[in-house]
Design a protein around this motif. Structure first.
Motif, short mmCIF file in Angstrom:
data_model
loop_
_atom_site.label_atom_id
_atom_site.label_comp_id
_atom_site.label_asym_id
_atom_site.label_seq_id
_atom_site.Cartn_x
_atom_site.Cartn_y
_atom_site.Cartn_z
N ARG A 269 0.84 -1.20 0.00
CA ARG A 269 0.00 0.00 0.00
C ARG A 269 0.88 1.25 0.00
NH1 ARG A 269 -3.56 -1.46 4.11
NH2 ARG A 269 -2.22 -0.45 5.62
N ILE A 270 1.92 1.22 0.86
CA ILE A 270 2.81 2.37 0.95
C ILE A 270 3.54 2.59 -0.37
CG2 ILE A 270 4.89 3.23 2.09
CD1 ILE A 270 2.57 3.33 3.93
N LYS A 271 3.96 1.52 -0.98
CA LYS A 271 4.67 1.65 -2.26
C LYS A 271 3.74 2.18 -3.34
CE LYS A 271 8.42 -1.55 -2.27
NZ LYS A 271 8.68 -2.95 -2.44
N ILE B 46 1.05 3.87 -3.12
CA ILE B 46 0.51 5.21 -2.91
C ILE B 46 1.45 6.24 -3.54
CG2 ILE B 46 1.55 6.06 -0.76
CD1 ILE B 46 -1.23 6.51 0.31
N ARG B 47 2.71 5.95 -3.56
CA ARG B 47 3.66 6.89 -4.14
C ARG B 47 3.64 6.84 -5.65
NH1 ARG B 47 8.82 5.26 -1.07
NH2 ARG B 47 8.45 6.05 1.00
N PHE B 48 3.33 5.69 -6.21
CA PHE B 48 3.16 5.62 -7.66
C PHE B 48 1.90 6.37 -8.07
CE2 PHE B 48 5.86 1.74 -8.02
CZ PHE B 48 6.58 2.11 -9.13
N GLY B 49 1.07 6.69 -7.12
CA GLY B 49 -0.19 7.35 -7.44
C GLY B 49 -1.33 6.36 -7.55
N GLU C 4 -5.72 3.74 -2.70
CA GLU C 4 -7.10 3.31 -2.62
C GLU C 4 -8.03 4.45 -3.04
OE1 GLU C 4 -6.96 2.11 1.41
OE2 GLU C 4 -5.93 0.24 0.95
N GLU D 226 -8.35 5.46 -6.10
CA GLU D 226 -7.87 6.00 -7.37
C GLU D 226 -8.49 5.22 -8.54
OE1 GLU D 226 -5.99 9.24 -7.90
OE2 GLU D 226 -5.24 8.24 -6.11
N LYS E 195 -2.38 5.36 -15.53
CA LYS E 195 -3.08 6.44 -14.85
C LYS E 195 -2.48 7.71 -15.40
CE LYS E 195 -3.79 8.76 -10.72
NZ LYS E 195 -2.98 9.29 -9.66
N ASN E 196 -3.30 8.55 -15.95
CA ASN E 196 -2.80 9.69 -16.71
C ASN E 196 -1.79 9.20 -17.73
OD1 ASN E 196 -4.50 11.28 -15.25
ND2 ASN E 196 -2.97 11.76 -13.70
N LYS E 197 -0.56 9.69 -17.71
CA LYS E 197 0.38 9.26 -18.75
C LYS E 197 1.33 8.20 -18.23
CE LYS E 197 -0.99 12.59 -21.51
NZ LYS E 197 -1.55 12.45 -22.82
N GLN E 198 1.05 7.69 -17.06
CA GLN E 198 1.98 6.76 -16.45
C GLN E 198 1.54 5.31 -16.63
OE1 GLN E 198 4.26 6.28 -12.23
NE2 GLN E 198 2.28 7.24 -12.24
N GLU E 199 2.48 4.44 -16.99
CA GLU E 199 2.15 3.03 -17.12
C GLU E 199 2.93 2.23 -16.10
OE1 GLU E 199 2.84 1.74 -21.13
OE2 GLU E 199 1.77 3.45 -21.95
N ILE E 200 2.23 1.34 -15.42
CA ILE E 200 2.87 0.54 -14.39
C ILE E 200 2.53 -0.93 -14.60
CG2 ILE E 200 3.03 0.14 -11.90
CD1 ILE E 200 1.79 3.08 -11.74
#
Ligand SMILES: Nc1nc2c(ncn2[C@@H]2O[C@H](COP(=O)(O)OP(=O)(O)OP(=O)(O)O)[C@@H](O)[C@H]2O)c(=O)[nH]1
Ligand SMILES: [Mg+2]
Lengths: 614, 72
Positions: free
Chosen positions: B23-25, B27-30, B33, B35, B52-57
């Motif tokens: 969860r902590i990790k 949350i920093r990626f954006g 919970e 989201e 999410k937006n322009k970010q791919e994970i």
């Protein structure tokens, strides 16, 4: 891989200007522009894992490893935390495309009350992707200067230089502030915030209980980030174009594996065929046909060809003849080629996608997809790759990755020699070599996964946008690494050959060969004088391997020598790094196990192939 | 529903990440919970890629199965 640059610490004069930000936002690119030094710039998270220092206007610029936030979750965060705690000014580099992610870290530094200026990077890509950012409003909301730049294009750098010294603390969030104020009699504000956020190391340092509000603070911070982003970012269009589509194809097995195969084929054509055959033939001819005779005739003009000095300089193992011919004529073109290919891969953003594609396969050997990055880099330089294992999430994975790198990944210099040696023996041996190495890595990984305690660590990786690699960056990186290789290898190789020459002259060599005969002759079925090779290989594997070219052996024997040598730990430098990364005890264990395995497998392979080929 | 069961192209809201460290990790990626993210790609038997937006994970399968989501 902190690259070059002074590894200076705290003793330097001047202000400490820290470049900090999330991974892969262009900190190193900016560092290179500001300091005139070169540290590696690559398109994946975790390129810079240690701090890099340089000078700027009488002040010091320090690049901190990229992190998503400050606490002590992993080593990079600890390094970055310590650098930031000591900073006079923070230049927070953020990626315009990911404001919602990057501002989280920004707000944390603002809450710490450190003077800051924001370098809003990659504005060129933001424009391309149709993002508009209201910079004045962002400045107002955060309370710190914001400069929009595009580091790799040199845009906005002059303005940033002007504004660095106008850095100031921004608008901190009210909630933590109240708590911080209560702690200020014991520690400074920066540390207080981290203690409140539950940093165990710092709390221990001050003998206080770590705070328990981390989640609440994080959540509030995330909320604030989202509000800011909603106000300052405007999206005009959303089409990501061909790069995004290609990026998706790389991820899916149906298209991803063919693309990967195509890439490997292209690499093979470039390195294995063009460089290893055409170019090396040419450079070898030049060295043998022109360089060596020239050196010999020059030297025989000033000294007697029978003298000891002449033999040392230009004899069979001559420092000026054989050493230079091997390094420049044979190794250098291939090493340069491999680093060139790796630089392109690193810069394109393909690596994290290969990681995603191969994630499932790698769970079979106790790793997750992210391990693809150090394993691939190992084909360039195992030493460098061992350091990159730090990007892996858990200690167990780092352990497995380092072991596999030490055992089964041949570095560029070794690949150079292996192709040169085995090319003469035919394609069958090449194929056998690849199959054996692959098989050994898979077996070793599977066994480690079975028997090492701990649980697997799942993949969580950012996929950066695909980018066309910058020509200048690729060349600079490949050239720098290859140059470094020659610089390190030349003296060691020269010393090694010299030592062998001296041993030979006094008859030690023969003794050693006899001593090693049970292993070389009885176990590996090789001629007695291959002992030279293993002694040289002990210093640097590729040198040992290079000597194979001089010995008369059967193809099978050559193959066994190459296999056994490839499996031992590559060079003294990499052994040192393994000791450093894994600690003395584990390092020694890895080293010993790898060594024993190498000879064990060598002997077994001998018997297997003798039966099979008979 | 868990994140490993989503289909490509689906819009989802992260409803719960039970493991604290994750969860902590995240949350920093954006990806905290609440989201909303898009499922960009599901690699068969492999990671789930969300944007999410322009970010791919890319999120490994086992991790994805520990993240609770709801379609929206
Ligand atoms: N288009 C564009 N690309 C950039 C810009 N700045 C950096 N890049 C690219 O972004 C990638 C990451 O750059 P680095 O300088 O290695 O990033 P970093 O922040 O040092 O990354 P880590 O060391 O991994 O934390 C590279 O592929 C660069 O070429 C920019 O202004 N525009
Ligand atoms: Mg960097």
């Amino acid at each position: 891989m902190a690259g070059s640059g002074l590894k200076a610490g705290n003793m330097v004069k001047g202000k400490k200007i820290v470049l900090a930000g999330n991974p892969n936002v262009g900190k190193s690119a900016l560092f290179n522009i500001l300091t005139g030094l070169y540290v590696d710039v690559s398109n994946y998270s975790g390129t810079t894992l240690d701090m890099a220092c340089g000078r700027y206007n009488g002040d010091v610029i320090i690049e901190a490893p990229g992190v998503y936030g400050l606490s002590s979750i992993n080593d990079e965060e600890k390094i970055t935390r310590d650098i930031i705690l000591a900073a006079d000014i923070v230049v927070n580099v953020i990626n315009s495309l990911h404001l919602d992610r990057d501002l989280f870290f920004t707000l944390q530094i603002i809450d710490m009350g450190i003077p800051m200026v924001i370098a809003l990077n990659m504005t060129d890509e933001a424009v391309q992707r149709g993002l508009g950012i209201n910079i004045r409003l962002l400045e107002e909301l955060l309370g710190v200067p914001v400069v929009s730049i595009a580091a790799v294009r040199g845009i906005g750098i002059d303005e940033l230089k002007k504004k660095i010294y106008t850095a100031r603390p921004g608008h901190a969030h009210f909630q933590p502030i109240e708590k911080i104020n209560k702690m200020l009699h014991r520690m400074n504000r920066r540390e207080a915030l981290l203690v409140i956020e539950g940093d165990t190391e710092l709390s221990e340092c001050y003998g206080v209980k770590p705070g328990t509000d981390r989640e609440a603070i994080y959540r509030a911070r995330r909320e604030r980030v989202n509000q800011i982003v909603a106000q300052v970012v405007r999206e005009i269009n959303k089409d990501a174009g061909i790069a995004a589509r290609l990026g998706n194809w790389m991820l899916l097995p149906v298209t991803g594996f063919p693309l990967l195969a195509l890439t490997l084929w292209a690499v093979y054509k470039l390195v294995g065929v063009f460089l290893a055959q055409s170019v090396v033939d040419f450079t070898g001819d030049v060295m043998n046909g022109y360089y060596e005779p020239a050196v010999r005739s020059l030297l025989s003009g000033i000294m007697s060809p029978e003298g000891v000095l002449y033999t040392i300089l230009a004899g069979q193992y001559g420092v000026l003849t054989l050493t230079v011919t091997y390094l420049i004529g044979l190794l250098f073109p291939l090493v340069l080629g491999i680093f060139f290919v790796l630089s392109i891969l690193e810069d394109s953003g393909y690596m994290p996608r290969i990681a995603t594609l191969l994630d499932r396969a790698l769970t079979g050997i106790g790793l997750n997809g992210q391990a693809v990055i150090p394993l691939l880099l190992g084909f360039g330089c195992v030493t460098m790759a061992c350091i990159t294992t730090r990007i892996l999430g858990s200690d167990r994975e780092r352990r497995i990755a380092v072991f596999l790198l030490a055992l089964g990944i041949p570095c560029s210099a070794q690949i150079a020699i292996i192709t040169a040696v085995l090319a003469g023996s035919g394609a069958l041996y090449m194929l056998l070599y690849v199959l054996f190495m692959l098989g050994i890595v898979l077996c070793a990984g599977t066994l480690l996964k079975r028997f090492l305690p701990g649980r697997p660590f799942p993949l969580l990786i950012e996929l950066p946008p695909l980018r066309l690699p910058g020509v200048q960056n690729v060349c600079q990186k490949a050239w720098g690494r290859s140059y470094q290789f020659i610089k390190e290898a030349f003296p060691i190789f020269a010393m090694g050959t010299l030592l062998l020459g001296i041993f030979d002259a006094y008859g030690f060599l023969h003794e050693l060969q006899r001593l090693l005969a049970p292993i070389t002759v009885s176990w590996l079925h090789l001629p007695e004088d291959v002992a030279d090779i293993f002694i040289m290989g002990f210093i640097r594997k590729e040198f040992g391997a290079a000597a194979v070219l001089n010995l008369q052996m059967l193809p099978l024997q050559k193959f066994i020598v190459m296999l056994t040598l490839s499996l031992t730990v590559p060079c003294i430098a990499s052994a040192m790094v393994i000791f450093k990364e894994r600690g003395w005890r584990e390092g020694l264990l890895i080293w010993a196990v790898v060594f024993i395995l190498a000879f064990l497998i060598g002997g077994l392979a001998t018997r297997l192939l003798e039966i099979w080929l008979a | 529903m868990t994140l490993d069961n989503v289909r490509k192209g689906q819009l989802i809201r992260i409803s719960n990440i039970p493991d604290e460290e994750t969860r902590i990790k995240a949350i920093r990626f954006g990806i905290s919970e609440g989201e909303v993210v898009t499922c960009l790609e599901v690699v068969p038997a492999g990671p789930v890629v969300v944007s999410k937006n322009k970010q791919e994970i890319a999120i490994g399968r086992s991790l994805a199965s520990a993240i609770l989501v709801e379609p929206c």
